[in-house]
Design a protein around this motif. Structure first.
Motif, mmCIF file in Angstrom:
data_model
loop_
_atom_site.group_PDB
_atom_site.id
_atom_site.type_symbol
_atom_site.label_atom_id
_atom_site.label_comp_id
_atom_site.label_asym_id
_atom_site.label_seq_id
_atom_site.Cartn_x
_atom_site.Cartn_y
_atom_site.Cartn_z
ATOM 1 N N MET A 65 -22.938 35.483 -35.304
ATOM 2 C CA MET A 65 -22.645 35.129 -36.678
ATOM 3 C C MET A 65 -21.309 35.715 -37.073
ATOM 4 N N ARG A 66 -20.550 34.971 -37.849
ATOM 5 C CA ARG A 66 -19.218 35.376 -38.260
ATOM 6 C C ARG A 66 -19.166 35.452 -39.777
ATOM 7 N N LEU A 67 -18.517 36.465 -40.293
ATOM 8 C CA LEU A 67 -18.346 36.579 -41.734
ATOM 9 C C LEU A 67 -17.373 35.511 -42.214
ATOM 10 N N PRO A 68 -17.476 35.059 -43.446
ATOM 11 C CA PRO A 68 -16.651 33.949 -43.933
ATOM 12 C C PRO A 68 -15.143 34.178 -43.809
ATOM 13 N N ASP A 69 -14.650 35.373 -44.110
ATOM 14 C CA ASP A 69 -13.205 35.609 -44.074
ATOM 15 C C ASP A 69 -12.761 36.377 -42.829
ATOM 16 N N ALA A 70 -13.621 36.520 -41.875
ATOM 17 C CA ALA A 70 -13.280 37.274 -40.661
ATOM 18 C C ALA A 70 -12.315 36.463 -39.798
ATOM 19 N N PRO A 71 -11.446 37.142 -39.058
ATOM 20 C CA PRO A 71 -10.534 36.399 -38.177
ATOM 21 C C PRO A 71 -11.321 35.733 -37.046
ATOM 22 N N ARG A 72 -10.783 34.652 -36.585
ATOM 23 C CA ARG A 72 -11.433 33.943 -35.478
ATOM 24 C C ARG A 72 -11.218 34.719 -34.189
ATOM 25 N N PRO A 73 -12.156 34.654 -33.263
ATOM 26 C CA PRO A 73 -11.961 35.337 -31.981
ATOM 27 C C PRO A 73 -10.815 34.672 -31.210
ATOM 28 N N PRO A 74 -10.155 35.415 -30.341
ATOM 29 C CA PRO A 74 -9.040 34.828 -29.593
ATOM 30 C C PRO A 74 -9.523 33.719 -28.659
ATOM 31 N N ARG A 75 -8.675 32.709 -28.477
ATOM 32 C CA ARG A 75 -9.009 31.618 -27.558
ATOM 33 C C ARG A 75 -8.539 31.998 -26.169
ATOM 34 N N SER A 76 -9.268 31.538 -25.193
ATOM 35 C CA SER A 76 -8.952 31.879 -23.816
ATOM 36 C C SER A 76 -9.310 30.724 -22.898
ATOM 37 N N CYS A 77 -8.566 30.596 -21.785
ATOM 38 C CA CYS A 77 -8.919 29.588 -20.797
ATOM 39 C C CYS A 77 -10.201 29.981 -20.075
ATOM 40 N N LEU A 78 -10.648 31.197 -20.283
ATOM 41 C CA LEU A 78 -11.891 31.659 -19.672
ATOM 42 C C LEU A 78 -13.102 31.376 -20.553
ATOM 43 N N ASP A 79 -12.887 30.636 -21.633
ATOM 44 C CA ASP A 79 -13.965 30.293 -22.551
ATOM 45 C C ASP A 79 -14.977 29.419 -21.823
ATOM 46 N N LEU A 80 -16.152 29.955 -21.561
ATOM 47 C CA LEU A 80 -17.161 29.244 -20.789
ATOM 48 C C LEU A 80 -17.881 28.172 -21.595
ATOM 49 N N ALA A 81 -17.658 28.128 -22.902
ATOM 50 C CA ALA A 81 -18.315 27.131 -23.730
ATOM 51 C C ALA A 81 -17.619 25.773 -23.592
ATOM 52 N N ARG A 82 -16.406 25.751 -23.090
ATOM 53 C CA ARG A 82 -15.650 24.514 -22.936
ATOM 54 C C ARG A 82 -16.042 23.846 -21.620
ATOM 55 N N SER A 83 -16.233 22.549 -21.665
ATOM 56 C CA SER A 83 -16.598 21.825 -20.448
ATOM 57 C C SER A 83 -15.355 21.603 -19.586
ATOM 58 N N PRO A 84 -15.534 21.496 -18.273
ATOM 59 C CA PRO A 84 -14.383 21.281 -17.400
ATOM 60 C C PRO A 84 -13.744 19.914 -17.628
ATOM 61 N N SER A 85 -12.495 19.802 -17.274
ATOM 62 C CA SER A 85 -11.778 18.541 -17.440
ATOM 63 C C SER A 85 -12.359 17.478 -16.522
ATOM 64 N N THR A 86 -12.415 16.270 -17.025
ATOM 65 C CA THR A 86 -12.897 15.149 -16.224
ATOM 66 C C THR A 86 -11.724 14.542 -15.460
ATOM 67 N N ALA A 87 -12.023 13.652 -14.532
ATOM 68 C CA ALA A 87 -10.971 12.962 -13.778
ATOM 69 C C ALA A 87 -10.068 12.169 -14.722
ATOM 70 N N MET A 88 -10.653 11.590 -15.758
ATOM 71 C CA MET A 88 -9.842 10.844 -16.732
ATOM 72 C C MET A 88 -8.923 11.774 -17.512
ATOM 73 N N ASP A 89 -9.405 12.975 -17.865
ATOM 74 C CA ASP A 89 -8.574 13.954 -18.570
ATOM 75 C C ASP A 89 -7.380 14.369 -17.708
ATOM 76 N N ILE A 90 -7.650 14.632 -16.440
ATOM 77 C CA ILE A 90 -6.590 15.066 -15.531
ATOM 78 C C ILE A 90 -5.572 13.953 -15.341
ATOM 79 N N ASP A 91 -6.037 12.710 -15.210
ATOM 80 C CA ASP A 91 -5.123 11.588 -15.055
ATOM 81 C C ASP A 91 -4.261 11.415 -16.306
#
Length: 75
Positions: free
Chosen positions: A1-27
């Motif tokens: 849970m995040r407080l309303p005015d709290a800063p967002r966590p840093p973004r990272s390429c190691l973010d496991l919540a993101r799905s891997p790129s598809t062949a169409m994305d890579i193309d």
């Protein structure tokens, strides 16, 4: 849970919540690199002409060194 005015966590390429790129994305990324920067990103195994494939491998090896892993194409 995040407080309303709290800063967002840093973004990272190691973010496991993101799905891997598809062949169409890579193309699409390859097409964008070609159109925007004049850079052609080709998968060596997609080049069907043996002479052209070897020429691409030779140039990439000359510029960046031999690959470590992947197919060695008879070596």
């Amino acid at each position: 849970m995040r407080l309303p005015d709290a800063p967002r966590p840093p973004r990272s390429c190691l973010d496991l919540a993101r799905s891997p790129s598809t062949a169409m994305d890579i193309d699409a990324m390859r097409a964008a690199a070609w159109h925007r920067h004049g850079v052609a990103a080709l998968a060596v195994e997609d080049i069907t002409d043996p002479w052209l494939r070897q020429a691409v491998i030779n140039e990439a090896s000359r510029r960046w060194g031999r690959r470590h892993g992947g197919d060695q194409h008879g070596r």
